[in-house]
Design an enzyme around this catalytic site. Structure first.
Site, PDB file in Angstrom:
ATOM      1  N   HIS A  76       0.854  -1.189   0.000  1.00 45.17           N
ATOM      2  CA  HIS A  76       0.000   0.000   0.000  1.00 45.17           C
ATOM      3  C   HIS A  76       0.886   1.233   0.000  1.00 45.17           C
ATOM      4  O   HIS A  76       1.738   1.391   0.868  1.00 45.17           O
ATOM      5  CB  HIS A  76      -0.921   0.011   1.227  1.00 45.17           C
ATOM      6  CG  HIS A  76      -2.124  -0.875   1.065  1.00 45.17           C
ATOM      7  ND1 HIS A  76      -3.375  -0.523   1.513  1.00 45.17           N
ATOM      8  CD2 HIS A  76      -2.266  -2.083   0.467  1.00 45.17           C
ATOM      9  CE1 HIS A  76      -4.242  -1.476   1.203  1.00 45.17           C
ATOM     10  NE2 HIS A  76      -3.590  -2.444   0.584  1.00 45.17           N
ATOM     11  N   TYR A 205      -9.087   6.092   7.021  1.00 50.58           N
ATOM     12  CA  TYR A 205      -9.270   6.454   8.427  1.00 50.58           C
ATOM     13  C   TYR A 205     -10.204   7.663   8.414  1.00 50.58           C
ATOM     14  O   TYR A 205      -9.812   8.736   7.969  1.00 50.58           O
ATOM     15  CB  TYR A 205      -7.942   6.845   9.071  1.00 50.58           C
ATOM     16  CG  TYR A 205      -6.961   5.705   9.297  1.00 50.58           C
ATOM     17  CD1 TYR A 205      -6.153   5.228   8.269  1.00 50.58           C
ATOM     18  CD2 TYR A 205      -6.825   5.128  10.560  1.00 50.58           C
ATOM     19  CE1 TYR A 205      -5.246   4.196   8.489  1.00 50.58           C
ATOM     20  CE2 TYR A 205      -5.911   4.096  10.786  1.00 50.58           C
ATOM     21  CZ  TYR A 205      -5.133   3.635   9.747  1.00 50.58           C
ATOM     22  OH  TYR A 205      -4.233   2.616   9.960  1.00 50.58           O
ATOM     23  N   PRO A 294      -4.716   0.468  18.437  1.00 47.27           N
ATOM     24  CA  PRO A 294      -4.452  -0.029  17.083  1.00 47.27           C
ATOM     25  C   PRO A 294      -4.429   1.046  15.993  1.00 47.27           C
ATOM     26  O   PRO A 294      -4.077   0.741  14.854  1.00 47.27           O
ATOM     27  CB  PRO A 294      -5.604  -1.003  16.838  1.00 47.27           C
ATOM     28  CG  PRO A 294      -6.698  -0.541  17.738  1.00 47.27           C
ATOM     29  CD  PRO A 294      -6.048   0.069  18.938  1.00 47.27           C
ATOM     30  N   LYS A 298       0.856  -0.034  14.893  1.00 44.18           N
ATOM     31  CA  LYS A 298       2.241  -0.167  15.317  1.00 44.18           C
ATOM     32  C   LYS A 298       2.560  -1.460  16.066  1.00 44.18           C
ATOM     33  O   LYS A 298       3.738  -1.814  16.227  1.00 44.18           O
ATOM     34  CB  LYS A 298       2.619   1.023  16.232  1.00 44.18           C
ATOM     35  CG  LYS A 298       2.817   2.317  15.471  1.00 44.18           C
ATOM     36  CD  LYS A 298       4.200   2.376  14.861  1.00 44.18           C
ATOM     37  CE  LYS A 298       4.324   3.301  13.691  1.00 44.18           C
ATOM     38  NZ  LYS A 298       4.078   2.689  12.383  1.00 44.18           N
ATOM     39  N   TYR A 386       4.065   6.272   9.957  1.00 41.31           N
ATOM     40  CA  TYR A 386       3.217   5.144   9.564  1.00 41.31           C
ATOM     41  C   TYR A 386       4.034   4.066   8.857  1.00 41.31           C
ATOM     42  O   TYR A 386       3.836   2.866   9.098  1.00 41.31           O
ATOM     43  CB  TYR A 386       2.080   5.647   8.659  1.00 41.31           C
ATOM     44  CG  TYR A 386       0.918   4.679   8.574  1.00 41.31           C
ATOM     45  CD1 TYR A 386      -0.156   4.767   9.457  1.00 41.31           C
ATOM     46  CD2 TYR A 386       0.892   3.680   7.608  1.00 41.31           C
ATOM     47  CE1 TYR A 386      -1.219   3.874   9.383  1.00 41.31           C
ATOM     48  CE2 TYR A 386      -0.170   2.784   7.530  1.00 41.31           C
ATOM     49  CZ  TYR A 386      -1.221   2.887   8.424  1.00 41.31           C
ATOM     50  OH  TYR A 386      -2.270   2.009   8.357  1.00 41.31           O
TER      51      TYR A 386
HETATM   52  C1  PHB Z   1      -6.352  -3.999  10.193  1.00 42.48           C
HETATM   53  O1  PHB Z   1      -6.470  -4.176   8.978  1.00 42.48           O
HETATM   54  O2  PHB Z   1      -6.724  -4.849  11.011  1.00 42.48           O
HETATM   55  C2  PHB Z   1      -5.816  -2.713  10.710  1.00 42.48           C
HETATM   56  C3  PHB Z   1      -5.246  -1.818   9.812  1.00 42.48           C
HETATM   57  C4  PHB Z   1      -4.773  -0.600  10.279  1.00 42.48           C
HETATM   58  C5  PHB Z   1      -4.873  -0.285  11.616  1.00 42.48           C
HETATM   59  C6  PHB Z   1      -5.428  -1.180  12.511  1.00 42.48           C
HETATM   60  C7  PHB Z   1      -5.907  -2.407  12.054  1.00 42.48           C
HETATM   61  O3  PHB Z   1      -4.449   0.928  12.050  1.00 42.48           O
END
Ligand code: PHB
Length: 394
Positions: A76, A205, A294, A298, A386
């Site tokens: 990504h 997000y 989450p 990280k 990130y």
């Molecule tokens: C996930 O795909 O489970 C996932 C992706 C990004 C995050 C947290 C969880 O920040």
């Protein structure tokens, strides 16, 4: 019946941290025994997070050039931050020349378990560590019990706690299990896995008037999505229609492709760092040492970063008798841990709506988000964090 095995490093926990550590130690000619109280099937089927930083993907590729990170996983090159329906893309390669990989942790675990077992690693499932003794001596021991109740002891030169947030090794390192720096959050994530095609090419997000949502993916057929909820929410209390309504409302600007939901869970948020990361001949890595919410993706990456530092320090200690790197382990690991703590807390606080948020708070938050995404410096800051900072600080 009691069995004692002798090894150089006793590793408690066969998650990503424990398995990668056993590999790195083997490369330095150091023996290890890895134990885990779970079965192999449990380890391989527990759904966890899915984002690998560039450095984590590079390390997995170095460990196994045929890793499925690049076939099953997907690179990504960016994420989208959506602010009240406005899309703002953070383009990683143009900002920092790095990317991330969407590759579920349990898939990485399948690869690592197969690799370690194939390499002849002494790896024992269904063995529960009870306590660590003699960590202040040169011969620490792990006292454990196998699935049949028989006692099992590992007599080692060093003990590593890679045994997650309920670590059995932590009390001996940090004083008591709870000794550390904490933060709780007034919200959690309601997570789902569903059978549906992707609703977006990259992760979204989204901060909306109704709260936060994250649209993630797993494959062409399976999607992972989350929305902010009260930590007391019972995952079974909502109908599928209510879940889709909650998700759709939080991602204005996108119509999510719906499909049957086959797993649901509520993930509680917690920030934690153990007060001590090493004492004598015992050290903590990964979730045993720290927990992050989450939002910044990280968790697993931080565990891998700890292990890279610790493997080098154990090589110096056990191969050359040089204590300098192990003496620096806690300090060196802490720098990255606290940067990741900050990033995870910051992304969380910037994207979620606190239950007691006032109109001022919401408008200030949108102002904060815009001041980041409308500035190249701001976007670069997010992209650096990130995609991950270099593993071992210079
Ligand atoms: C996930 O795909 O489970 C996932 C992706 C990004 C995050 C947290 C969880 O920040």
């Amino acid at each position: 019946m009691s069995t004692t095995v002798r090894t150089q490093v006793a590793i408690v926990g066969a998650g990503p941290a424990g398995l990668i550590l056993s590999h790195l130690l083997e490369q330095s000619g150091i023996s290890s025994v890895v134990i885990d109280q779970r079965t192999r099937t449990d380890i391989e089927s527990t759904i966890r997070a899915g984002i690998l930083e560039q450095g984590t993907a590079d390390l997995l590729t170095e460990i196994d050039p045929n890793t499925r990170v690049h076939s099953v996983g997907q690179r990504h090159d960016g994420i989208e931050l959506r602010i009240h329906g406005e899309p703002h893309r953070i383009d990683f390669p143009s900002l920092v020349g790095r990317s991330v990989w969407l590759y579920p942790q349990h898939e990485a675990l399948k690869d690592l378990l197969a690799l370690r077992i194939g390499a002849g690693q002494d790896l024992r499932f269904g063995v529960t560590a009870l306590r660590v003794e003699d960590a202040d001596t040169l011969r620490p021991r792990v006292i454990a019990q196998d699935a049949d109740g028989a006692s099992f002891e590992i007599d080692a030169d060093f003990v590593v706690g890679a045994d997650g947030s309920r670590s059995v090794v932590r009390p001996v390192v940090a004083g008591a299990s709870s000794e550390g720096y904490f933060r709780e959050y007034p919200f959690a994530w309601f997570g789902i896995l569903c059978d549906a095609p992707p609703s977006a090419d990259e992760l979204i997000y989204s901060n909306s008037a109704d709260g936060f949502a994250l649209i993630s993916q797993r494959s062409a057929e399976v999607q992972r999505m989350y929305f902010q909820c009260d930590p007391a929410t019972d995952p079974n209390a909502l109908s599928e229609a209510q879940i889709w309504q909650a998700l759709q409302a939080r991602v204005p600007g996108t119509t999510l492709v719906e499909g049957p939901i086959f797993q649901r869970d509520v993930l509680r948020f917690r920030s934690f760092v153990a007060r001590e990361l090493r004492r004598g001949r015992a050290a903590l890595v990964g979730d045993a040492a720290h927990t992050v919410p989450p939002t910044g993706a990280k968790g697993m990456n931080l565990a891998v970063a700890d292990v890279v530092i610790l493997a080098r320090a154990l090589d110096a200690l056990l191969t050359d008798g040089d204590e300098r790197l192990i003496d620096d382990y806690a300090e060196l690991a802490s720098r990255r841990i606290w940067k990741a703590q900050h990033f995870s807390w910051w992304m969380t606080s910037m994207l979620h709506t606190a239950p007691d948020a006032t109109d001022f708070d919401r408008r200030r938050q949108a102002g904060e988000l815009r001041s980041v995404v409308e500035s190249e410096a701001g976007r670069t800051f997010i992209a650096e964090a990130y995609t991950g900072w270099p593993f071992v600080a210079a």
